[in-house]
Design a protein around this motif. Sequence first.
Motif, PDB file in Angstrom:
ATOM      1  N   ASP A  78       9.552 -14.825   0.312  1.00 20.57           N
ATOM      2  CA  ASP A  78       8.162 -15.235   0.526  1.00 20.57           C
ATOM      3  C   ASP A  78       7.941 -15.727   1.951  1.00 20.57           C
ATOM      4  O   ASP A  78       7.369 -16.801   2.202  1.00 20.57           O
ATOM      5  N   GLN A  79       8.419 -14.939   2.903  1.00 21.37           N
ATOM      6  CA  GLN A  79       8.273 -15.283   4.323  1.00 21.37           C
ATOM      7  C   GLN A  79       8.840 -16.663   4.645  1.00 21.37           C
ATOM      8  O   GLN A  79       8.318 -17.404   5.472  1.00 21.37           O
ATOM      9  N   GLY A  80       9.938 -17.010   3.960  1.00 19.29           N
ATOM     10  CA  GLY A  80      10.607 -18.270   4.236  1.00 19.29           C
ATOM     11  C   GLY A  80       9.920 -19.478   3.651  1.00 19.29           C
ATOM     12  O   GLY A  80      10.186 -20.615   4.083  1.00 19.29           O
ATOM     13  N   THR A  81       9.070 -19.263   2.639  1.00 16.35           N
ATOM     14  CA  THR A  81       8.362 -20.394   2.030  1.00 16.35           C
ATOM     15  C   THR A  81       8.740 -20.615   0.569  1.00 16.35           C
ATOM     16  O   THR A  81       8.241 -21.557  -0.056  1.00 16.35           O
ATOM     17  N   ALA A  82       9.582 -19.764   0.011  1.00 16.49           N
ATOM     18  CA  ALA A  82       9.891 -19.843  -1.427  1.00 16.49           C
ATOM     19  C   ALA A  82      10.475 -21.190  -1.811  1.00 16.49           C
ATOM     20  O   ALA A  82      10.235 -21.689  -2.913  1.00 16.49           O
ATOM     21  N   CYS A  83      11.266 -21.777  -0.925  1.00 15.61           N
ATOM     22  CA  CYS A  83      11.898 -23.067  -1.234  1.00 15.61           C
ATOM     23  C   CYS A  83      11.556 -24.119  -0.184  1.00 15.61           C
ATOM     24  O   CYS A  83      12.355 -25.025   0.083  1.00 15.61           O
ATOM     25  N   ALA A  84      10.409 -23.986   0.419  1.00 17.74           N
ATOM     26  CA  ALA A  84       9.994 -24.975   1.410  1.00 17.74           C
ATOM     27  C   ALA A  84       9.919 -26.352   0.764  1.00 17.74           C
ATOM     28  O   ALA A  84       9.391 -26.510  -0.333  1.00 17.74           O
ATOM     29  N   GLY A  85      10.472 -27.350   1.430  1.00 22.69           N
ATOM     30  CA  GLY A  85      10.496 -28.704   0.895  1.00 22.69           C
ATOM     31  C   GLY A  85      11.718 -29.017   0.063  1.00 22.69           C
ATOM     32  O   GLY A  85      11.945 -30.174  -0.302  1.00 22.69           O
ATOM     33  N   THR A  86      12.519 -28.014  -0.246  1.00 18.65           N
ATOM     34  CA  THR A  86      13.751 -28.234  -1.012  1.00 18.65           C
ATOM     35  C   THR A  86      14.867 -28.646  -0.063  1.00 18.65           C
ATOM     36  O   THR A  86      15.044 -28.062   1.007  1.00 18.65           O
ATOM     37  N   LYS A  87      15.628 -29.651  -0.464  1.00 19.08           N
ATOM     38  CA  LYS A  87      16.734 -30.146   0.354  1.00 19.08           C
ATOM     39  C   LYS A  87      18.050 -29.840  -0.359  1.00 19.08           C
ATOM     40  O   LYS A  87      18.257 -30.266  -1.502  1.00 19.08           O
ATOM     41  N   CYS A  88      18.918 -29.129   0.335  1.00 21.95           N
ATOM     42  CA  CYS A  88      20.165 -28.666  -0.268  1.00 21.95           C
ATOM     43  C   CYS A  88      21.371 -29.240   0.473  1.00 21.95           C
ATOM     44  O   CYS A  88      21.338 -29.397   1.698  1.00 21.95           O
ATOM     45  N   LEU A 106      17.236 -18.741   4.249  1.00 23.08           N
ATOM     46  CA  LEU A 106      16.221 -17.683   4.264  1.00 23.08           C
ATOM     47  C   LEU A 106      15.083 -17.989   3.298  1.00 23.08           C
ATOM     48  O   LEU A 106      13.957 -17.544   3.499  1.00 23.08           O
ATOM     49  N   LEU A 107      15.387 -18.741   2.249  1.00 24.35           N
ATOM     50  CA  LEU A 107      14.354 -19.141   1.293  1.00 24.35           C
ATOM     51  C   LEU A 107      13.469 -20.255   1.830  1.00 24.35           C
ATOM     52  O   LEU A 107      12.460 -20.608   1.212  1.00 24.35           O
ATOM     53  N   GLY A 108      13.859 -20.826   2.968  1.00 23.48           N
ATOM     54  CA  GLY A 108      13.041 -21.860   3.589  1.00 23.48           C
ATOM     55  C   GLY A 108      13.470 -23.275   3.290  1.00 23.48           C
ATOM     56  O   GLY A 108      12.781 -24.231   3.680  1.00 23.48           O
ATOM     57  N   ALA A 109      14.613 -23.444   2.596  1.00 22.76           N
ATOM     58  CA  ALA A 109      15.094 -24.782   2.283  1.00 22.76           C
ATOM     59  C   ALA A 109      15.748 -25.412   3.511  1.00 22.76           C
ATOM     60  O   ALA A 109      16.193 -24.729   4.436  1.00 22.76           O
ATOM     61  N   LEU A 171      22.307 -19.657  13.401  1.00 15.60           N
ATOM     62  CA  LEU A 171      21.096 -19.048  13.936  1.00 15.60           C
ATOM     63  C   LEU A 171      19.914 -19.225  12.994  1.00 15.60           C
ATOM     64  O   LEU A 171      18.765 -19.323  13.436  1.00 15.60           O
ATOM     65  N   LEU A 172      20.187 -19.275  11.674  1.00 20.00           N
ATOM     66  CA  LEU A 172      19.117 -19.431  10.690  1.00 20.00           C
ATOM     67  C   LEU A 172      18.792 -20.891  10.407  1.00 20.00           C
ATOM     68  O   LEU A 172      18.010 -21.184   9.495  1.00 20.00           O
ATOM     69  N   GLY A 173      19.398 -21.792  11.151  1.00 19.97           N
ATOM     70  CA  GLY A 173      19.009 -23.191  11.063  1.00 19.97           C
ATOM     71  C   GLY A 173      19.787 -24.031  10.076  1.00 19.97           C
ATOM     72  O   GLY A 173      19.357 -25.141   9.741  1.00 19.97           O
ATOM     73  N   VAL A 174      20.939 -23.549   9.591  1.00 13.25           N
ATOM     74  CA  VAL A 174      21.777 -24.363   8.716  1.00 13.25           C
ATOM     75  C   VAL A 174      22.456 -25.450   9.545  1.00 13.25           C
ATOM     76  O   VAL A 174      23.004 -25.174  10.619  1.00 13.25           O
ATOM     77  N   GLU A 175      22.413 -26.694   9.066  1.00  7.92           N
ATOM     78  CA  GLU A 175      23.073 -27.801   9.751  1.00  7.92           C
ATOM     79  C   GLU A 175      24.521 -27.880   9.264  1.00  7.92           C
ATOM     80  O   GLU A 175      24.777 -28.169   8.100  1.00  7.92           O
ATOM     81  N   VAL A 176      25.457 -27.615  10.149  1.00  3.92           N
ATOM     82  CA  VAL A 176      26.876 -27.575   9.785  1.00  3.92           C
ATOM     83  C   VAL A 176      27.571 -28.802  10.357  1.00  3.92           C
ATOM     84  O   VAL A 176      27.476 -29.085  11.559  1.00  3.92           O
ATOM     85  N   HIS A 177      28.292 -29.519   9.490  1.00  2.00           N
ATOM     86  CA  HIS A 177      29.007 -30.728   9.903  1.00  2.00           C
ATOM     87  C   HIS A 177      30.475 -30.582   9.504  1.00  2.00           C
ATOM     88  O   HIS A 177      30.790 -30.384   8.326  1.00  2.00           O
TER      89      HIS A 177
END
Length: 1009
Positions: A78-88, A106-109, A171-177
């Motif tokens: 859904d154009q990166g909005t399917a999981c907008a606001g979800t924190k994983c 990619l789901l927008g989480a 590149l897709l914005g995943v925060e890696v620690h």
Amino acid sequence: MSVPADEPGNPAHAIFERFLRAGECREVLGCFVELCQQLGLQGSGLQLYHGLKAALNYWNAKALWSKLDKKAGHKDYDQGTACAGTKCLVVGAGPCGLRAAIELALLGARVVLLEKRDSFSRNNVLHLWPFTIHDLRALGAKKFYGRFCTGTLDHISIRQLQLILLKVALLLGVEVHINVKFEGLVPPTHKAGGWQAVLQPSSSPLTHYEFDILISAGGGKFVPEGFKRKETRGKLAIGITTNFINRHSRAEVEVAEISGVARIYNQKFFQNLYNKTGIDLENIVYYKDDTHYFVMTAKKQSLLKKGVILQDKADIESLLSPENVNWDALLSYAKEAANFSTNYCLPELEFALNHRDLPDVDMFDFTCMTRSENAALVREHNGSRLLLGLVGDCLVEPFWPLGTGVARGFLAAFDAAWMVRRWAAGTPPLEVLAERESIYQHLSQTSPDNTNKNISQYSIDPATRYPNINLQAIKASQVPGQWTPRGRVTTGSALVGASTVSEELLSWCQASTAGYPGVAVTNFSTSWTSGLALCALIHHFRPDLVDFDSVDSQDAIQTNQIMLDIAEQELGIQPVLSSVEMATMTEPDRLDLITYLSHFYQVFRTSPGPLSPCGTRGALLFLSKLQKTLREGQTLPRAPMAAGTATGQGGCQAPGATPACPPPLQPPRERTGENSDACYFCGCRVYILERASAEGRFFHRGCFQCRRCGATLRLGDYAFDEEDGHFYCSLHYPHPPSMDLARDEASPGGDVREEEVPRAEPQQTAEEGEETGGRRKIILTPLEKLSLSTLNLTSEAEPEPPLKPPRLRPQAAPEALPARRQGHGACQEEEEEEEEEEEEKIDTQKDLREEEKYPTWKRTLARRARESQMKRFCRAQAIQRRLEEIEVTFRELEQQGIKLEKLLRDENESPADQQTQWTNQLLYLVQKKNNLMTEESDLMIAVQELKLEEQQCQLDEKLRSYMNKEDTLKTPEDEKAEQEILKQLVEVVNKRNILIQLQEEKRLSELQA
């Protein structure tokens, strides 16, 4: 003032290039942070990705942005909005954890990924299924790793795969620690709060991160609290992995890989390995990537004899503990196995180093495989819900020889992402859980053959991957809060659970033998001594097998022996007593007779009317007789008689047909095993549940071994020498059949030594076009045509071509290339490789001699040969694993049966109801044993198929070598050898045809039933 990103000399370009080439985890993270700082970008998620794409208008990044944009544009996101606001929160930066994180991004989480280490050091190489190759290409894998799946390669090292996925995730914005360890969960302390994690170090700022999704990819040893585990255990299995430095020299490139070879169908290779080195293996695989990677399963006794394991111990953990392993001996063992399997053609092997700077060799136990009983659960506290899901090894531990780990791991990552999408859409929690468990049911059985063939359409939607999936297979009512597995209620036949087993069995025998002259069944002793009662029982259900009127009632031993033989050879019912014991039946022997007759009850009672014997047991018995027929040099039967072909000698008949006339009774074979209580091999007591029989001998299953090599034998896969009275494996039968191949000792994946006979080249198929330029056309034999078309086999001994050289660009108009791609016969993988070559502008000035030596059609056949070899290896390993699990179950049943039999035979009288209960339990165990034997029989038929496939592939290659040799160059010895190979090939094809016919009749019989 900062320099625009698209101007020459922009430092961001150089940083991006270093990011692409970075080969260490910390280097990748450092380059990415530096790149974001250089471009003035902050934040996470797809917002960061779009910022990177806008700021880095660099030619070498455009192809990557194009691929990622195409991926992100799928409707599921859904154009990166399917999981907008979800924190994983994703725990674990292994391939499966990273792949799940990418989908969630990619789901927008918002996705935070934790990894307790700070380096990727696993050199071990993973086999990739076609869909995983396509999936990684779609993520731009070749941009980060140019050698990804080039030529015939279908594998990659774990380290390289992690690096690729880490770069995509960043590149897709995943925060890696990194250097952060997950230790548990902290429930919300108030209604407005969220779930948090207990982390080490506790000073990590992520301790305050609140999330509503937890995806665990921490490996088999890390499973969050609340998930139940179950295990399947086989016989002791000790694996060894080793990695050697790959310098990518010409000599190393020329050595053929081994997609997998297993003892179960290629005993010759492993016997030669043992004879020359003392190394005893069950299987071996060899892949080339960053390293030369070998993985094998070794037998314990071999490791003890070679001094690798110092002391034999019952406990597996103690057996393989570091203090019980001689490290130097292990290194020597691994190197020797690697050298032998590659025919000593690799240059001097030098061990690669692991993360501890030690030789990368590991010995591990995979006897017990575990999996989670459920894939997800929901926790709720103070009104805040947390969805937990598992991926990777903590969901299902893979069986490494099958190459399922990364493939099923990616599938589970997609399934987990789909679950999160449904959760974010507001689907009720129980429905989310029920759907996830419905999908999870498919995971352990997935393979390239039973998933959807259109891999380009795969997405996180399970319907695109699993054919005919039922997303409501498990209902929401079955997963209240925390999913509880449904218990399966198993019931035995009507015999089990009867109040008085012996009375019901006796009544059934009386009804089945009523009206036969001279037969009066009143007990389980004297009523059966003459053999007439057993004859009547068989005749009642199978009048085509025996003529009751011709039975000699005066010779009880011979009559009983004939009936025992008929039951064994035509019905698949193994004897429990000898003919002598049957003829002198006494009351103490009644338990043996009750057990024996219960087999008839189980077989006949489920078949109304005349019984059709085309079952698995009959098939197994036929295979045994077929092997013996070939060894004795007799003519191959036209159809499997013991399996029920109606040729006047008994067999399957159409419904309502008149039973065929039974054959005249033949004198029984000479039997020596007159005492069924004593093992033929060890002489010790053999109880009913542990009793097996072959050729009239009774023995423990564990004692049934080859006289020469001690290999474990199975019913339907052994040789018996009537002259010396010994049993052998097919390899060591004293008089080996002519079809046994003189297999060369080394290189099961393809012999690369120089030979006097020129190696033939694979035949070009019609769909691949005609070779030009004066090349000699290769002739295909009629048997080769059969193997390539009907049986879909190709020669597998062809050396593997080196990595695919870049193709010379055609000198045609630009529009000609797409038209050619749309032609018939162009496979999806080839199209993708061509697209990659065009995008990356690979150098076109390659040596013409290389292109001539490894043309496209030859690469296609090499790839198909490797695929065929891999399929055979995976089938063999799945069969071997299940046989080992069955063997363990057999032992458990035997131990229970021995205890019950001792109780029943105890001289101290027990109450009648207690005796009845024990008898019920014993016969229930007998039924379970029979069911296992039926399954084992099916597996042994598959083993026979694998052996014949392997033999045919070897013979195809040998025959091709002679057939493609110019007639004027052939010597009389060549012509004689060619005819002998052709004869052997005809025998193999005939046996395969018989097996196919056998299985078809078995299928028809099951349909009729």
